[in-house]
Write a protein that holds these residues in place. Structure first.
Motif, PDB file in Angstrom:
ATOM      1  N   GLN A  76      46.008  47.106  34.557  1.00 48.72           N
ATOM      2  CA  GLN A  76      45.968  45.664  34.296  1.00 48.72           C
ATOM      3  C   GLN A  76      44.719  45.234  33.537  1.00 48.72           C
ATOM      4  N   HIS A  77      43.724  46.118  33.473  1.00 44.57           N
ATOM      5  CA  HIS A  77      42.488  45.800  32.758  1.00 44.57           C
ATOM      6  C   HIS A  77      42.489  46.343  31.329  1.00 44.57           C
ATOM      7  N   ASN A  94      53.575  41.646  32.445  1.00 37.48           N
ATOM      8  CA  ASN A  94      52.466  41.849  31.517  1.00 37.48           C
ATOM      9  C   ASN A  94      51.171  42.053  32.314  1.00 37.48           C
ATOM     10  N   PRO A  95      50.092  42.471  31.668  1.00 34.99           N
ATOM     11  CA  PRO A  95      48.842  42.766  32.396  1.00 34.99           C
ATOM     12  C   PRO A  95      48.327  41.608  33.249  1.00 34.99           C
ATOM     13  N   ALA A  96      48.371  40.389  32.727  1.00 26.19           N
ATOM     14  CA  ALA A  96      47.866  39.241  33.483  1.00 26.19           C
ATOM     15  C   ALA A  96      48.693  39.006  34.743  1.00 26.19           C
ATOM     16  N   TYR A 121      49.088  39.623  40.660  1.00 28.76           N
ATOM     17  CA  TYR A 121      49.945  40.082  41.750  1.00 28.76           C
ATOM     18  C   TYR A 121      49.225  41.076  42.661  1.00 28.76           C
ATOM     19  N   VAL A 122      48.695  42.153  42.098  1.00 30.23           N
ATOM     20  CA  VAL A 122      48.084  43.187  42.943  1.00 30.23           C
ATOM     21  C   VAL A 122      46.817  42.674  43.619  1.00 30.23           C
ATOM     22  N   SER A 123      46.143  41.700  42.992  1.00 33.54           N
ATOM     23  CA  SER A 123      44.925  41.154  43.582  1.00 33.54           C
ATOM     24  C   SER A 123      45.202  40.398  44.875  1.00 33.54           C
ATOM     25  N   LEU A 124      46.443  40.001  45.079  1.00 35.96           N
ATOM     26  CA  LEU A 124      46.818  39.329  46.324  1.00 35.96           C
ATOM     27  C   LEU A 124      46.682  40.266  47.525  1.00 35.96           C
ATOM     28  N   LEU A 130      45.504  49.468  41.350  1.00 33.53           N
ATOM     29  CA  LEU A 130      45.733  49.534  39.913  1.00 33.53           C
ATOM     30  C   LEU A 130      47.205  49.250  39.633  1.00 33.53           C
ATOM     31  N   GLY A 131      47.446  48.263  38.771  1.00 36.15           N
ATOM     32  CA  GLY A 131      48.807  47.925  38.372  1.00 36.15           C
ATOM     33  C   GLY A 131      49.094  48.532  37.013  1.00 36.15           C
ATOM     34  N   LEU A 132      50.112  49.365  36.942  1.00 33.51           N
ATOM     35  CA  LEU A 132      50.347  50.176  35.740  1.00 33.51           C
ATOM     36  C   LEU A 132      51.604  49.765  34.990  1.00 33.51           C
TER      37      LEU A 132
END
Length: 201
Positions: free
Chosen positions: A47-48, A109-111, A116-119, A125-127
């Motif tokens: 995501q980064h 998309n990355p954003a 989502y994963v930050s919740l 890591l979201g791929l």
């Protein structure tokens, strides 16, 4: 004398020191794969915007989960429970990497993935990647995902997909599987066992 040495080694292991030869590890909730082999390597984008190579995670336990950010139940449950288990490891949580692979590269998309994963856990890591790259990873891990139209919903469609945790050990082997609704305390116990019994090569 040899028996005394073996017994001493096992006592030390019980105190938390990593020694071998004291028997076979037992697991509470994960399902180890008999004679595990190297996990299929792959490269996607997190995501980064950084490139993620599974092979570069050697030395860590990797929990792979395939899902999508608009998933209403299974995906948030799996990520939330995995994050709880990692948190229960304390400092050893740094030795566990949770990776979320989208099965909806068109919409995730990355954003969107980052939010989502930050919740659940800021370290997840979201791929994502090109559709062909994501499809290749799904095929390697036997993941099935099928788009289902929702004509009466604002979401327009959902994705029915394989749900489960793919556990890669510190040696880069596809070591075990676990259900998406895993008990986080039992999962944490099993992760501790892996960290204790599996040597980093």
């Amino acid at each position: 004398m040899k028996y005394a040495h073996w017994l001493l080694a096992c006592v030390l292991l019980g105190l938390g020191l990593s020694l071998s030869g004291c028997g076979t590890a037992s697991y509470q909730i994960i399902r180890p794969i008999e004679n595990p082999t190297a996990a299929p390597d792959f490269s996607l984008i997190d995501q980064h915007g950084a490139e993620f190579h599974l092979a570069e995670q050697r030395g860590k336990i990797v929990i792979l989960f395939f899902g999508f950010t608009a998933c209403p139940d299974v995906c948030p449950l799996a990520l939330g429970l995995s994050a709880q288990a990692r948190k229960q490891l304390g400092a050893d949580g740094d030795k566990v990497q949770i990776a979320f692979v989208t099965v909806d590269p068109e919409r995730d998309n990355p954003a969107t993935i980052d939010r989502y994963v930050s919740l659940f856990d800021s370290t997840i890591l979201g791929l994502n990647g090109e559709t062909a790259a994501v499809e290749a990873v799904k095929k390697e891990y036997g993941v099935h995902a099928q788009r289902r139209e929702l004509p009466d919903s604002a979401l327009q469609y959902t994705i029915d997909h394989t749900a489960g945790l793919y556990i890669i050990d510190q040696q880069g082997r596809w070591f075990a599987m676990a259900n998406h609704d895993v008990d986080p305390t039992l999962l944490a116990t099993d992760l501790k066992t892996m960290l204790q019994y599996i040597a980093v090569e």
